[in-house]
Write an enzyme that holds these catalytic residues in place. Structure first.
Site, mmCIF file in Angstrom:
data_model
loop_
_atom_site.group_PDB
_atom_site.id
_atom_site.type_symbol
_atom_site.label_atom_id
_atom_site.label_comp_id
_atom_site.label_asym_id
_atom_site.label_seq_id
_atom_site.Cartn_x
_atom_site.Cartn_y
_atom_site.Cartn_z
ATOM 1 N N HIS A 1 42.264 25.110 -11.680
ATOM 2 C CA HIS A 1 41.494 26.254 -12.597
ATOM 3 C C HIS A 1 42.419 26.460 -14.231
ATOM 4 O O HIS A 1 41.615 27.234 -14.668
ATOM 5 C CB HIS A 1 40.999 27.007 -11.603
ATOM 6 C CG HIS A 1 39.567 27.361 -12.180
ATOM 7 N ND1 HIS A 1 38.386 26.234 -12.688
ATOM 8 C CD2 HIS A 1 38.544 28.555 -11.897
ATOM 9 C CE1 HIS A 1 37.349 27.048 -12.936
ATOM 10 N NE2 HIS A 1 37.668 28.156 -12.010
ATOM 11 N N TYR B 1 48.098 32.010 -9.439
ATOM 12 C CA TYR B 1 46.823 31.224 -9.872
ATOM 13 C C TYR B 1 48.104 29.623 -11.130
ATOM 14 O O TYR B 1 47.324 28.708 -12.083
ATOM 15 C CB TYR B 1 45.997 31.548 -10.866
ATOM 16 C CG TYR B 1 45.188 31.971 -9.787
ATOM 17 C CD1 TYR B 1 43.868 31.538 -8.954
ATOM 18 C CD2 TYR B 1 45.163 33.263 -10.000
ATOM 19 C CE1 TYR B 1 43.346 32.883 -8.043
ATOM 20 C CE2 TYR B 1 44.415 34.575 -8.719
ATOM 21 C CZ TYR B 1 43.639 33.943 -8.215
ATOM 22 O OH TYR B 1 43.377 34.734 -7.912
ATOM 23 N N ASN C 1 35.863 34.456 -15.156
ATOM 24 C CA ASN C 1 34.673 34.732 -14.887
ATOM 25 C C ASN C 1 34.338 35.170 -16.011
ATOM 26 O O ASN C 1 33.110 34.998 -17.043
ATOM 27 C CB ASN C 1 34.188 35.203 -13.814
ATOM 28 C CG ASN C 1 34.410 33.549 -12.937
ATOM 29 O OD1 ASN C 1 34.605 32.836 -12.781
ATOM 30 N ND2 ASN C 1 33.435 34.454 -11.546
ATOM 31 N N ASP D 1 39.282 22.675 -16.752
ATOM 32 C CA ASP D 1 39.524 21.891 -16.005
ATOM 33 C C ASP D 1 37.847 21.445 -15.487
ATOM 34 O O ASP D 1 36.751 22.432 -16.237
ATOM 35 C CB ASP D 1 39.479 22.538 -14.990
ATOM 36 C CG ASP D 1 39.379 23.806 -14.502
ATOM 37 O OD1 ASP D 1 38.273 23.886 -13.662
ATOM 38 O OD2 ASP D 1 38.613 24.540 -15.294
ATOM 39 N N ASN E 1 31.801 28.631 -14.437
ATOM 40 C CA ASN E 1 32.308 30.003 -15.242
ATOM 41 C C ASN E 1 32.727 30.565 -16.487
ATOM 42 O O ASN E 1 31.889 31.617 -16.753
ATOM 43 C CB ASN E 1 32.462 31.058 -14.009
ATOM 44 C CG ASN E 1 31.221 30.944 -12.453
ATOM 45 O OD1 ASN E 1 30.255 29.898 -12.738
ATOM 46 N ND2 ASN E 1 31.714 30.599 -11.729
#
Length: 197
Positions: A29, A24, A76, A101, A122
């Site tokens: 994100h 990631y 989250n 973001d 989230n």
């Protein structure tokens, strides 16, 4: 007094949101992580101390003692890390600055807000739940949205294009400057909003 516990005196939490792991690292994100990485590079520090379910570093920034945090809980559940640090240092929500973001803002734009709803994010939703308040300042980094047919989850965990990456690099610079402005003004976002929105 020789053995008195030293007060670390953290006044602000500066939280960059993202997902941990190489997979990631450069995704849309992870704008919060990437912004804090730029700040750490400028200050010649490493955000590598594992504490409060986050990798952290302390520094004086914007004239205040700050704890930089990159939660390692996945997006989250970001609020778990934030709540632990806020409770430990007795930091009120107004001094928890979150950088993340935002798909409703065009790529390269940033937006400063003193408070507000999660807007479908989230990570922010979880922080609001854990702090019991939405009254914390934020710096949003625009990543744009997918086209009509695009899937939102694929978009946010996808990598920006080469052209977008160049634009985003400038966004990180402005996001760091906006964060510094907010902290210097003791949480009053008005000046930062005038300068950066």
């Amino acid at each position: 007094m020789l053995f008195e516990k030293k007060n670390t005196g953290v006044e602000w939490l500066v939280v960059g949101l993202g997902n941990p792991g190489e997979k990631y690292a450069k995704t849309r994100h992870n704008m919060g992580f990437l912004t804090l990485d730029l700040l750490a590079e400028k200050e010649k520090i490493r955000i590598d101390r594992l504490k409060f379910k986050a990798v952290t570093a302390q520094l004086t920034f914007g004239g205040a003692r700050c704890l930089l945090m990159k939660p390692q809980t996945f997006m989250n559940l970001s609020g778990e890390a934030v709540r632990e640090a806020a409770q430990f240092y007795k930091i009120p929500p107004e001094k928890v600055l979150v950088i993340y973001d935002d798909v409703s803002i065009p790529v390269g734009k940033i937006r400063v807000r003193p408070s507000g709803s999660a807007g479908g994010h989230n990570g922010i939703k979880n922080i609001i739940a854990h702090l019991g308040s939405d009254k914390f300042p934020r710096v949003k980094v625009g990543v744009g949205a997918p086209g009509q047919e695009g899937d939102m989850i694929d978009w946010v965990i996808g990598n920006p294009s080469q052209a977008e990456r160049k634009i985003l690099q400038d966004s990180f610079e402005r996001a760091v400057a906006a964060a510094e402005c907010i902290i210097r003004d003791d949480g009053d976002c008005q000046k930062a909003m005038n300068l950066f929105n």
